[in-house]
Every structure is written in C-alpha cells, then in structure tokens.
Design an enzyme around this catalytic site. Structure first.
Site, PDB file in Angstrom:
ATOM      1  CG  ASP A 262      42.524  34.308  35.237  1.00 39.56           C
ATOM      2  OD1 ASP A 262      43.016  34.731  36.308  1.00 39.56           O
ATOM      3  OD2 ASP A 262      41.388  34.636  34.890  1.00 39.56           O
TER       4      ASP A 262
HETATM    5  C1  BGC Z   1      40.816  36.617  37.551  1.00 35.65           C
HETATM    6  C2  BGC Z   1      41.706  37.632  36.553  1.00 35.65           C
HETATM    7  C3  BGC Z   1      42.310  38.371  37.596  1.00 35.65           C
HETATM    8  C4  BGC Z   1      43.347  37.273  38.314  1.00 35.65           C
HETATM    9  C5  BGC Z   1      44.302  38.080  39.358  1.00 35.65           C
HETATM   10  C6  BGC Z   1      41.752  35.779  38.440  1.00 35.65           C
HETATM   11  O1  BGC Z   1      40.660  34.970  39.334  1.00 35.65           O
HETATM   12  O2  BGC Z   1      39.857  35.834  36.691  1.00 35.65           O
HETATM   13  O3  BGC Z   1      40.519  38.699  36.128  1.00 35.65           O
HETATM   14  O4  BGC Z   1      43.267  39.420  36.926  1.00 35.65           O
HETATM   15  O5  BGC Z   1      42.526  36.623  39.164  1.00 35.65           O
HETATM   16  O6  BGC Z   1      44.027  38.690  40.450  1.00 35.65           O
END
Ligand code: BGC
Length: 729
Positions: A262
């Site tokens: 993530d």
């Molecule tokens: C979130 C994810 C997301 C990623 C990319 C993160 O802050 O937890 O769910 O896919 O950002 O935007």
C-alpha cells in the site's frame, strides 16, 4: 511477447533498470496538476522517473499518451510504463459505494458494474485498478467500511470475486478491461478501536475463518495483483509479514501475480518499529515477497545496494521483476504500449452506463421503516428538505475520477417525476456542525448560526406547505473513506435539530440517510414515519432514489452490515461465537452476557430490509435428516408475495454447527438468492448443502467438517426464522 523473449529482456536489463521495475511513483511526478495527494510533487529524482515501472493516480488518454511517449523514448529497453488508478466504484459513471453494492446482494449486477468501470477506465488509459477491497468490516467507526461490501465473509467473497471477473474479463489484452488488485491483505478492517492504520490482534482461527476468506475466494479468480495492508497483525506489519505473504498468500492461496505494497507501507515499517531504516524496510519487504513498493522510496533508494552486497539475492530480485514484466505482457503493453490512449476515444458517460448505475442505486436502497405505508409517496404535496436534497456531492471520497457535475441530485430527479406545483425544495441546514473535522480538514462556515437560522425558517415553511416531507440527511462524503475513523456515529447535531423542528409541523416524514457507514439511528427512526438508507449513491443517485420513492421500483436492498443502537456496541456483527452464559430471550438475564443499558444485538441486523410488499415463508424442509460427507441435503422453503404489488426478496440460508472442537458462530450465512414475485405468486427456493460448506478451522488446525448436529434457517435476515436440524454422519 513469448516467455523466452521476456526472459531475454530481463537478462539484458541492468541492475538499476530491474530495481526500478519494482518502483511505483505518484503520477503527479510526471505532470503538473495531476490529482494525487500524499507526498509532494518534485520529491522523486529524474533518474527514478525515467525508469520507475509504474505510476498511479493519473488518467486521461491525451495526458497519458504524452507521458508514455516520452517515457518509452527515454527508457533504455523501451519498456512501457504502467498506469494504475483507484477505480473503486466508478471512473466517469460512479456507482453506489461498495457498501451500497453489498446491499444489493446481487453479484451478477456487481460484475456488470465492474465491467462498465473497467471499460471507462481502460479507454481513459488506465491499466490496473486498486479494487476490489475484500476487507471484512465489523466496525462502523472505521471509515473505510464504506469501501467494503460489509461484515459477512460469504457476501464479501461473492462480491469481490464478481468484481475481479468484471474488471479483468476473459482476456486482459482486450483493451476494455483492466487488471484487478485484491486488497488490503490482510485484516485491515480489524483495526483496533476502528482507528485507521491501527494494529490488529487476531487468533489464527478467527483470521482464517472470517478475515481471510474473501481474499482467498477472490484470488481464485486470478486477480493480477494483491495489495498489502497498512496494519500489523499479531505484532508483525502485513507488508513484512512472511507468514501472511509467503505461507498463506503464495503457498496456500497459490497467488502467482504481483504483490504491491500500500502507499508508503514499506517505509511505514520503520514507524511500526519493525524496520530500523529504509534499507532494513526494503530488505524486510523483499523477504516477504513484496514486488512493487508503492511510493515509499525504500526500493528506489536501497534495493540496488542490497543486491550488490548480496543481502538480497539477484534471483529473488529477478523473480519479482519477472512478475511485473509478466503483468505488462499480459496487458499487451509490449505489443501496444498505447492501449487505451487513443486520443480521440477518451472516456465518456453513455446512456447505457447511466441506466446501469440508476438500477444499481435503486437495488442498493435499504428500507428500514415504513409505518402506515408512507412510501411509496402519494400524489400529494411533497417537500424535499435537507442538505442532501439538492447536492451533487453524492460520490464518495474514493470516486476522484468521477465528476460531481455529472451527478443527478434527488431534487433534479424529483422535478422529472412530479408536477412542479406538487413539490418544493429547501436545504434546511448545513451539512455539518460548525468546525467539524473531515478527511479534508476542518469545515468552517462563516456566519454559520445566521445561515442555519435562515435555512431552518425556509425549511419549516416548506414543511408546513407539504403533506409529506422527504428529509434528506446524512454524513458528508468526506466523513467516510480513508483516515475517517469516528468515535461518534450519529448524524450531525444540526441535522438532528432540523429533524426535530420538522417533526413539530406534524407532517409525515420520510427520512433518507446518505452514508458510507452504519449510523446510530434510534432517535431518527422514532421521529420518522419511513426510513431508508441510500448510502453514497453516485452519479445516478437522484434517479435511483426517486425511482424507489415513486414506487416505480420496490426497494430490495438488505443491510450488508449491522446498524447498532449505539456506538458502544461496536465492533458488532451477527455471526458471533456463543458464550457460556447466553442472554435468554425472555426471563431474568442477570449474570448473563449482556449490556445493562442496551440490547446485545443490532437495531437493524445484517440481512434486514423491507419491501413495499410482504413475503411469507412456509414449508421449510430438508430433504433428509442426516447426510454423510459424500452426500448433500437440499433445504427449501416456499416464499409467497402476500402484498398487492410486485417485489423482490433476498432469501437467506443460515447454518449453525451446534458443537465443534472449537466454538462455532451462532449463525453463518451459507447462501442467498434474490427472487422476484408478482402479487399472490409463490416460489419454492432451495439450497443444496454439501460437506464443504460445513468445514471450519478445527482445533487440529485443519479445514475440516466434524460429524454432529447442524441447524438450518431459511429466512429474511440474520435474526429471523425458526431452524430445522440435520446430522452430519
Ligand atoms: C489506500 C489504498 C489505495 C492507495 C493508492 C492508499 O492510501 O490505502 O487503498 O489503493 O492509497 O491510492
């Protein structure tokens, strides 16, 4: 490109080039004005920009084509850049938020929705979406509950699987599909206290039986990617968790695709106190098998040196790089690096996608109360009042490629459905209390008091004119989603005040609640004649809601999460383990497992929802009283539409394993079917029960069923019905 050519390409790449395939950087680095939050633009070195394997958060064929052209030209091996984006419940046409989609109990419709999202995103240059989120959520305080399909492992499994199928289609090379990413692995939804990014403590059997199930089922549909979660599990951050990523994900689930962290999660292992510095974090993520480092900078800064010094083997690196190259190859990028980047195409909203979204909205609405058949609305004077009555902000915080301008408000749809002299609109109050903290900062309104007094006066006048008030209340869309945990899950005070004042006019009240999480609605239901949950319904929100208000569509959504009496009951879910002192349904309950000041169960339980008609369940039967592991039993019931209009019912099968080597939940959803019945008509609905459905993680740590007694319900929610019993022999 065939496998041999791909391997030859890998062998020809420099160490730096290989490492950079594993690096993802924000799209804003490639272009000024790109919509992405997080690290500031300009932090990434040009050398990284030139070689990073993928980027995220930008879209639009024209923009991406320019970036791709420059990138390919400058890349030593002309390997295309991959574009990823959070297409969570819509790209241009925004569908109901995932929690609302969960309420449809209709995986086929959810799959069609995912196909539509993929089509729109792919023709806007997107190669991969960070969806579905298969996290099990039992805690209304956790703002990301909005991004899930709810608290039940079977419902989540079906929905996440449907989304993977819809996004990816049969052939990823087909440029109307995108790669899916099952996230956030694992158990992100179990954050302690509902506080986002927080630790989770889960026994292995709870982890396996509840939390891992939907990821596992969705992974059977071969998503190209899986994303690690921010949280630690039993003390080890998911992003460096070898047990989770190697043993469970790769070995047990057989996942062969790309594992991406993530955003920033590799580097966050330092904050967790699990890695000493960036180098250690990169090493630990590699050991756990994380292929792509999303935006933490640890791989781009440290991985080359880790390989040069032999701390990370080149073999390990090559395997990861090959998985990323495979993904590009599966997407057909080596043959057509400009797929979806046809400048003339671009993504537009079609009538067809609007219709699909409209139907999805109507199917997602959950009618909780309808006293005196207040709904559907009569042909009388109706006043639409409240901060949600005429707002275009019906999308969630995760629909950032959708444009509010395209949204149809409730009032706009009402104007299409009713003669203008029979309807009125009034804002009623501000969306939020003064100085409320939202995901986007503190919301301050100048002259808030005066503003609200004026709005209230207009609203009361409109209510006095009307026969029925449709009160459109809810949480602001910036109050659910990432980093929006809340300790209070009530509607804003100012909205409750509006409800109280409208009640004084003595008019019938239909309260519509727009929300991305379960809320405390006890007070609201007492003051309302009808109460309906509308979630965050997206582009066609107004049309879908008004289709149900007018009776064009009878509501058929069912709650995918329990709605509590009070936040103190959270985390709350229907499939609890029993206790040694269950609270009796009637009679004295001292010294039993209960609250002194509240019911144990939900105000509105999982699976609950009303229709404009009524259904009767009779003749519940099992085809046998016992079965062996190789046999099946058919459970069936006759469902009759006893009302006077057509309606759709979600028939639910629940099972309880009465005794086990570990305690078993008091009920578990084991199947569901949606049927549509004309008035007076009936249908026999049946479910086949096989041994596999009865398995669990036993005291011997195996997925097995155990002989003994089972109870079976076929009913209309997780708390209704009378069970029958059978034996597994
Ligand atoms: C979130 C994810 C997301 C990623 C990319 C993160 O802050 O937890 O769910 O896919 O950002 O935007």
């Amino acid at each position: 490109m065939d496998r041999k050519a791909l391997e030859a390409l890998l062998n020809d790449m420099s160490l730096e080039e290989k490492v950079m395939q594993l690096v993802q950087i924000p799209g804003s680095e490639y272009e000024a004005g790109a919509e992405i939050t997080g690290i500031e633009r300009g932090q990434v070195k040009d050398s990284v920009k030139r070689l990073a394997g993928s980027t995220l958060g930008i879209w639009g064929s024209k923009r991406l084509k320019k970036i791709q052209e420059k990138y390919i030209m400058e890349h030593p091996h002309h390997i295309p850049l991959m574009f990823m984006l959070d297409v969570i419940h819509g790209h241009k046409t925004v569908l109901p938020c995932p929690l609302g989609q969960g309420a449809t109990f209709d995986p086929d419709a959810v799959k069609k929705g995912a196909e539509m999202q993929a089509r729109e995103a792919a023709t806007d240059g997107v190669h991969a979406t960070f969806s579905p989120m298969a996290d099990l959520c039992r805690d209304a305080r956790w703002g990301r509950i909005m991004e899930s399909t709810g608290e039940d492992k079977l419902l989540n499994s079906r929905m996440a699987s449907a989304m993977v199928e819809g996004y990816q289609g049969d052939d990823l090379k087909d440029s109307s599909h995108v790669a899916a990413c099952v996230k956030h692995f694992a158990a992100y939804g179990a954050a302690e206290g509902g506080r986002d990014y927080n630790n989770t403590e889960l026994s292995e059997h709870t982890l396996r039986e509840y939390y891992l199930r939907a990821y596992g089922e969705a992974i059977k549909k071969n998503p190209v990617m899986v994303m690690t979660s921010f949280n630690s599990i039993n003390g080890i951050p998911a992003t460096g968790n070898i047990f989770l990523m190697k043993k469970i994900l790769r070995e047990e689930f057989g996942f062969k695709g790309v594992l991406i962290s993530d955003w920033g999660a590799v580097g966050e292992m330092i904050n967790h106190g699990f890695a000493e510095d960036q180098r250690d974090a990169a090493y630990k993520a590699m050991l756990a098998g994380v292929d792509i480092d999303m935006c933490s900078g640890c791989y781009s800064t440290c991985l080359e040196e880790l390989v040069n010094t032999g701390v990370v083997s080149e073999k390990m690196l090559d395997e990861a790089v090959l998985r990323v190259l495979d993904m590009k190859n599966d997407l057909g990028l080596f043959e057509d690096p400009y797929r979806g980047l046809d400048i003339d195409a671009g993504s537009i909203i079609t009538d067809e996608s609007r219709m699909l979204a409209r139907k999805a909205v109507a199917a997602s609405l959950v009618l909780l109360e309808n006293r005196g058949k207040t709904l559907p609305l009569r042909n009388e004077k109706n006043a639409f009042i409240g901060p949600y009555a005429n707002t275009k902000r019906l999308q969630s915080s995760w629909a950032f490629s959708g444009n509010d301008e395209n949204t149809v408000t409730v009032w706009e749809a009402a104007m299409e459905a009713y003669e203008l002299e029979y309807i009125k609109v009034a804002v009623g109050c501000t969306m939020l209390d003064q100085d409320t903290v939202t995901a986007r900062g503190i919301r301050h309104v100048d002259h808030w008091q005066e503003e609200n007094s004026k709005l209230l006066e207009e609203a009361v006048q409109a209510a006095e004119w009307a026969d029925t008030v449709i009160l459109c209340l809810g949480e602001d869309s910036t109050q659910s989603g990432e980093a929006t945990s809340k300790a209070s899950i009530k509607l804003p005070e100012i909205q409750l005040k509006l409800l109280g004042e409208i009640k004084k006019t003595g008019k019938r009240i239909v309260t519509l609640v727009f929300t991305g999480r379960p809320l405390e609605l006890n007070e609201v239901r007492e003051l309302s004649d009808a109460l309906m949950i509308c979630w965050l319904p997206g582009t066609e929100g107004g049309h879908g809601v008004v289709d149900v208000l007018t009776g064009k569509v009878s509501p058929s959504g069912r709650l995918p999460v329990s709605f509590p009496y009070t936040v103190g009951q959270e985390p709350l879910h229907y499939d609890m383990y029993p206790t040694g002192r269950p609270k009796p349904e009637n009679g004295p309950s001292a010294f039993t497992s209960r609250y002194l000041d509240c019911e144990n169960g939900a105000l509105y339980p999982f699976g609950y929802g009303l229709s404009y008609t009524s259904f009767e369940y009779t003749d519940l039967k099992l085809s046998a009283q016992s079965m062996s592991a190789s046999e099946t039993i058919t459970a069936s019931v006759t469902v009759r539409n006893t009302g006077d209009i057509k309606g759709c019912e979600t028939v639910q099968l629940y099972i309880r394993d009465v005794t086990g080597s570990r305690v078993r939940p008091i009920r578990e959803l084991a199947g569901f079917k949606k049927i549509s019945l004309e008035p007076g008509m009936e249908e026999e609905v049946s479910f086949v029960i096989n041994e596999e459905m009865l398995r669990f993680w036993t005291a011997e740590e195996k997925w097995e069923s155990e002989a003994g007694k089972f109870r079976v319900w076929i009913c209309n929610n997780s708390c209704s019905g009378q069970p029958l019993e059978f034996q597994l022999v």
